[in-house]
Design an enzyme around this catalytic site. Structure first.
Site, PDB file in Angstrom:
ATOM      1  N   LYS A 202       0.845  -1.197   0.000  1.00 33.01           N
ATOM      2  CA  LYS A 202       0.000   0.000   0.000  1.00 33.01           C
ATOM      3  C   LYS A 202       0.883   1.252   0.000  1.00 33.01           C
ATOM      4  O   LYS A 202       0.695   2.157  -0.785  1.00 33.01           O
ATOM      5  CB  LYS A 202      -0.931  -0.020   1.218  1.00 33.01           C
ATOM      6  CG  LYS A 202      -1.805   1.216   1.304  1.00 33.01           C
ATOM      7  CD  LYS A 202      -2.818   1.151   2.413  1.00 33.01           C
ATOM      8  CE  LYS A 202      -3.538   2.499   2.499  1.00 33.01           C
ATOM      9  NZ  LYS A 202      -4.510   2.585   3.560  1.00 33.01           N
ATOM     10  N   GLU A 208      10.476  -4.951   4.314  1.00 34.02           N
ATOM     11  CA  GLU A 208      10.498  -6.358   3.911  1.00 34.02           C
ATOM     12  C   GLU A 208      10.157  -6.511   2.429  1.00 34.02           C
ATOM     13  O   GLU A 208      10.825  -7.236   1.681  1.00 34.02           O
ATOM     14  CB  GLU A 208       9.475  -7.169   4.735  1.00 34.02           C
ATOM     15  CG  GLU A 208       9.783  -7.270   6.219  1.00 34.02           C
ATOM     16  CD  GLU A 208       9.175  -6.142   7.035  1.00 34.02           C
ATOM     17  OE1 GLU A 208       8.967  -5.029   6.479  1.00 34.02           O
ATOM     18  OE2 GLU A 208       8.905  -6.352   8.219  1.00 34.02           O
ATOM     19  N   GLY A 262      -4.948  -1.466   4.835  1.00 35.13           N
ATOM     20  CA  GLY A 262      -4.126  -2.616   4.452  1.00 35.13           C
ATOM     21  C   GLY A 262      -4.793  -3.942   4.761  1.00 35.13           C
ATOM     22  O   GLY A 262      -4.874  -4.832   3.920  1.00 35.13           O
ATOM     23  N   ARG A 263      -5.311  -4.077   5.975  1.00 34.53           N
ATOM     24  CA  ARG A 263      -5.892  -5.378   6.365  1.00 34.53           C
ATOM     25  C   ARG A 263      -7.313  -5.570   5.836  1.00 34.53           C
ATOM     26  O   ARG A 263      -7.933  -6.602   6.103  1.00 34.53           O
ATOM     27  CB  ARG A 263      -5.832  -5.545   7.881  1.00 34.53           C
ATOM     28  CG  ARG A 263      -6.397  -4.398   8.676  1.00 34.53           C
ATOM     29  CD  ARG A 263      -5.954  -4.453  10.135  1.00 34.53           C
ATOM     30  NE  ARG A 263      -6.350  -3.267  10.877  1.00 34.53           N
ATOM     31  CZ  ARG A 263      -5.643  -2.150  10.961  1.00 34.53           C
ATOM     32  NH1 ARG A 263      -4.495  -2.043  10.312  1.00 34.53           N
ATOM     33  NH2 ARG A 263      -6.074  -1.118  11.663  1.00 34.53           N
ATOM     34  N   GLU A 348      -4.694  -6.110  14.911  1.00 32.30           N
ATOM     35  CA  GLU A 348      -4.146  -4.823  14.463  1.00 32.30           C
ATOM     36  C   GLU A 348      -5.249  -3.764  14.471  1.00 32.30           C
ATOM     37  O   GLU A 348      -4.994  -2.592  14.721  1.00 32.30           O
ATOM     38  CB  GLU A 348      -3.517  -4.955  13.064  1.00 32.30           C
ATOM     39  CG  GLU A 348      -2.550  -3.828  12.735  1.00 32.30           C
ATOM     40  CD  GLU A 348      -1.800  -4.016  11.422  1.00 32.30           C
ATOM     41  OE1 GLU A 348      -2.418  -3.897  10.351  1.00 32.30           O
ATOM     42  OE2 GLU A 348      -0.575  -4.265  11.464  1.00 32.30           O
ATOM     43  N   HIS A 379      -4.715 -32.507  18.079  1.00 33.89           N
ATOM     44  CA  HIS A 379      -3.572 -33.340  18.472  1.00 33.89           C
ATOM     45  C   HIS A 379      -2.399 -32.488  18.918  1.00 33.89           C
ATOM     46  O   HIS A 379      -1.287 -32.994  19.068  1.00 33.89           O
ATOM     47  CB  HIS A 379      -3.168 -34.235  17.303  1.00 33.89           C
ATOM     48  CG  HIS A 379      -4.273 -35.163  16.890  1.00 33.89           C
ATOM     49  ND1 HIS A 379      -4.474 -36.386  17.479  1.00 33.89           N
ATOM     50  CD2 HIS A 379      -5.276 -35.005  15.986  1.00 33.89           C
ATOM     51  CE1 HIS A 379      -5.535 -36.965  16.925  1.00 33.89           C
ATOM     52  NE2 HIS A 379      -6.041 -36.137  16.030  1.00 33.89           N
ATOM     53  N   LYS A 507       9.462  -0.808  13.903  1.00 33.38           N
ATOM     54  CA  LYS A 507      10.068  -0.471  12.601  1.00 33.38           C
ATOM     55  C   LYS A 507      11.201   0.536  12.809  1.00 33.38           C
ATOM     56  O   LYS A 507      12.280   0.399  12.236  1.00 33.38           O
ATOM     57  CB  LYS A 507       9.019   0.159  11.673  1.00 33.38           C
ATOM     58  CG  LYS A 507       7.951  -0.790  11.181  1.00 33.38           C
ATOM     59  CD  LYS A 507       7.040  -0.063  10.183  1.00 33.38           C
ATOM     60  CE  LYS A 507       5.796  -0.850   9.870  1.00 33.38           C
ATOM     61  NZ  LYS A 507       4.827  -0.116   9.055  1.00 33.38           N
TER      62      LYS A 507
HETATM   63  O1  F6P Z   1       3.206  -2.611   9.755  1.00 34.29           O
HETATM   64  C1  F6P Z   1       1.858  -2.830   9.634  1.00 34.29           C
HETATM   65  C2  F6P Z   1       1.391  -2.586   8.247  1.00 34.29           C
HETATM   66  O2  F6P Z   1       1.349  -1.231   8.005  1.00 34.29           O
HETATM   67  C3  F6P Z   1       0.048  -3.240   7.999  1.00 34.29           C
HETATM   68  O3  F6P Z   1      -0.993  -2.483   8.450  1.00 34.29           O
HETATM   69  C4  F6P Z   1       0.099  -3.445   6.526  1.00 34.29           C
HETATM   70  O4  F6P Z   1      -0.872  -4.346   6.099  1.00 34.29           O
HETATM   71  C5  F6P Z   1       1.504  -3.934   6.355  1.00 34.29           C
HETATM   72  O5  F6P Z   1       2.255  -3.162   7.275  1.00 34.29           O
HETATM   73  C6  F6P Z   1       2.083  -3.809   4.984  1.00 34.29           C
HETATM   74  O6  F6P Z   1       2.065  -2.490   4.536  1.00 34.29           O
HETATM   75  P1  F6P Z   1       2.217  -2.127   3.022  1.00 34.29           P
HETATM   76  O7  F6P Z   1       1.101  -2.734   2.281  1.00 34.29           O
HETATM   77  O8  F6P Z   1       2.196  -0.636   2.980  1.00 34.29           O
HETATM   78  O9  F6P Z   1       3.533  -2.675   2.549  1.00 34.29           O
END
Ligand code: F6P
Length: 537
Positions: A202, A208, A262-263, A348, A379, A507
């Site tokens: 987003k 990452e 995002g979620r 979140e 299990h 972060k």
């Molecule tokens: O760190 C949390 C977050 O901002 C989430 O809310 C989001 O889904 C995820 O990181 C990934 O963010 P992006 O889609 O901006 O890479």
């Protein structure tokens, strides 16, 4: 009734009825089952094995009116900035609405945005599936490497696992973690000439995702050369301008707006890989299922409203009875990542300590959500759930018919989920355990030792959500069910479900520690942190 009064009533009711036996409630109120079950959009929902009496159930439902849920829902649906801390509208529901509804509720701009995004995704997905869009060497795309994390991973990954054909035309490999092993494993046995890498973020600032994307790009360059690599890249972002710095051609950048959290973003271009791999029609059906749940959430009275029944159960357990966790157990291998998806959606969204204006909240908020697929979980960790004195409310999700399974296996799976609900509610008494010991021929001394160990106290609450079948429609309805449950809980708890300030600290510190690991000096930290940095340097 004010919200504070409704919460006080709920707490005193829950406290007074703490020892009430769930199974006795069916005799106490013959209408219980009927009033605490419903069917909607291919889902059967049963909250009658929750800890409440019929009066407690009614008290929990009163929370929503007291919290002003109807007005909050209206604000969300009409695009008011209910994400107050970030001054944003929250409009993932617009992604499931028709053009006419978007126009009526939200005006031309949003209607055009949604429409244009759908058309662009459809054209691209169709092109790849039909072979009119191919890689640099002319080969068809056979694999997509979907790179994203959090909301840019969990939703599409779940949807793909749930709906992927057994022999897909195009396969998807998901890469989320900045641990390079995930990308190495994902790309080990695929041909770059047949691979499309899609970066999904987003913000397009997530460490990452950018690190994985650059590494995947390098893998393409090594396999195909610099000039060819860009034909194998695409991006999805709400910040499309940021993607050009990464060599992604603008005609392969798919956007969505900042009013999609995002979620809550699996309904947007974030699911582009799934749309390509499963086909646009599957995506449309997913949206249709979610739309059905949206309409149900908007129109059904509280006592027959599926998201509100689930939210009421959680609020009763969390606020009424101070239960700090909830187990989500999908009895469906294809839904094995549901708990992971819900962890982000719920924890979140609602794992907060202040309201959207910075004021400390008066009640506990989101419980720990955890879980794994049944029967595997039986299990692994069910022992504790059955016999610990701690009460962990459960949510079972099951699928009635499964064309991939033999009748025999499906019956076995379903008998397990139903039996677990019964076992948690009914338990096993000392008398039954003693009788079992006797039947096994144990003497009195051995019975006195073993029988108490076999006792399961029972009276542990659970909810059942049974899908007719796992289809794009029922999956869409199920995920929308949880979105609205989360929203309704957030309104009652008085918080903003759509920001996530808590994740920022880690972060920031990770960047500072990275400087220490890569640089000559180590900044001031606590001794344990400094030692850990030294250990990896
Ligand atoms: O760190 C949390 C977050 O901002 C989430 O809310 C989001 O889904 C995820 O990181 C990934 O963010 P992006 O889609 O901006 O890479």
């Amino acid at each position: 009734m004010t919200l504070a009064a409704a919460i006080a009533t709920l707490k005193s009711r829950a406290d007074a009825e703490r020892d009430l036996r769930i199974v006795d409630q069916f005799a106490a109120d013959p209408a219980r089952l009927k009033s605490q079950t419903l069917k909607v959009a291919g889902l059967y929902v049963d909250v009658s094995k929750q800890s409440w009496s019929q009066a407690g159930f009614a008290d929990a439902l009163k929370l929503f009116e007291a919290a002003g849920l109807e007005a909050a829902r209206e604000k969300m649906w009409t695009g008011q900035a209910i994400n107050v801390s970030e001054n944003r509208a929250v409009l993932h529901v617009a992604l499931r609405d028709s053009d006419a509804e978007n126009k009526r509720l939200r005006g031309d701009e949003i209607t055009e945005d949604v429409k244009a995004a759908r058309e662009a995704m459809k054209a691209y997905a169709d092109g790849i599936r039909l072979g009119t869009i191919v890689g640099a060497t002319g080969k068809r795309f056979k694999t997509i490497v979907h790179i994203g994390i959090g909301g840019s991973d969990l939703g599409p990954r779940l949807v793909w696992q749930a709906l992927s054909p057994l022999k897909p035309l195009v396969d998807i490999r998901f890469v989320a973690n900045v641990d390079g092993s995930e990308l190495a494993i994902a790309t080990a046995d695929i041909d770059p000439a047949e691979t499309l890498v899609i970066a999904v973020s987003k913000t397009f600032t997530t460490q990452e995702t950018l690190a994985n994307f650059l590494a995947a790009r390098e893998w393409l360059v090594t396999g195909l050369g610099e000039a060819a690599a860009s034909k194998h890249l695409a991006a999805v972002s709400a910040a499309p301008a940021k993607t050009s710095a990464y060599g992604i051609p603008s005609d392969r950048v798919f956007g969505f707006k900042d009013w999609v959290g995002g979620r809550y973003s699996l309904w947007s271009a974030v699911s582009l890989s799934v749309i390509i791999a499963a086909g646009y029609e599957v995506y449309e059906r997913l949206l249709n299922g979610a739309y059905k749940m949206d309409q149900h959430f908007l129109t059904a009275p509280a006592e027959k409203n599926a998201p509100l029944l689930l939210a009421a159960a959680q609020l009763y357990n969390r606020i009424g009875l101070d239960r700090p966790s909830r187990a989500v157990i999908p009895y469906a291998h294809r839904l094995r990542r549901l708990a992971a998806f819900l962890q982000q959606l719920e924890m979140e969204s609602n794992g907060k300590r202040t309201d959207g204006y910075g004021k400390l909240l008066p009640t506990k908020t989101c419980p720990v959500v955890f879980g794994d697929e049944g029967t595997n979980a039986q299990h692994a960790f069910f022992q504790m759930l059955h016999q610990s004195e701690d009460i962990v409310p459960l949510e079972f999700i099951a699928v009635k018919t499964n064309a991939e399974a033999s009748v025999d296996m499906q019956q076995k799976l379903l008998s397990n989920v139903i039996a677990q609900g019964e076992a948690f509610a009914v338990g096993k008494s000392l008398e039954t355990s003693e009788a079992e010991c006797k039947a096994l021929g144990f003497d009195a001394e051995k019975t006195a030792i073993i029988a108490p160990q076999k006792v399961c106290p029972g009276n542990k609450p659970s909810t059942l959500v049974l899908l007719e079948a796992l289809t794009p429609e029922t999956l869409g309805a199920l995920l929308a069910l949880y979105e609205h449950k989360t929203f309704a809980e957030g309104i009652v708890m008085g918080l903003n479900s759509f920001d996530q300030w808590g994740v920022e600290l880690g972060k920031t510190l990770a960047n500072a520690v990275l400087e220490d690991i890569t640089g000559a000096d180590i900044k001031a930290h606590d001794p344990s942190t400094t030692a850990a940095i030294r250990a990896v340097k």
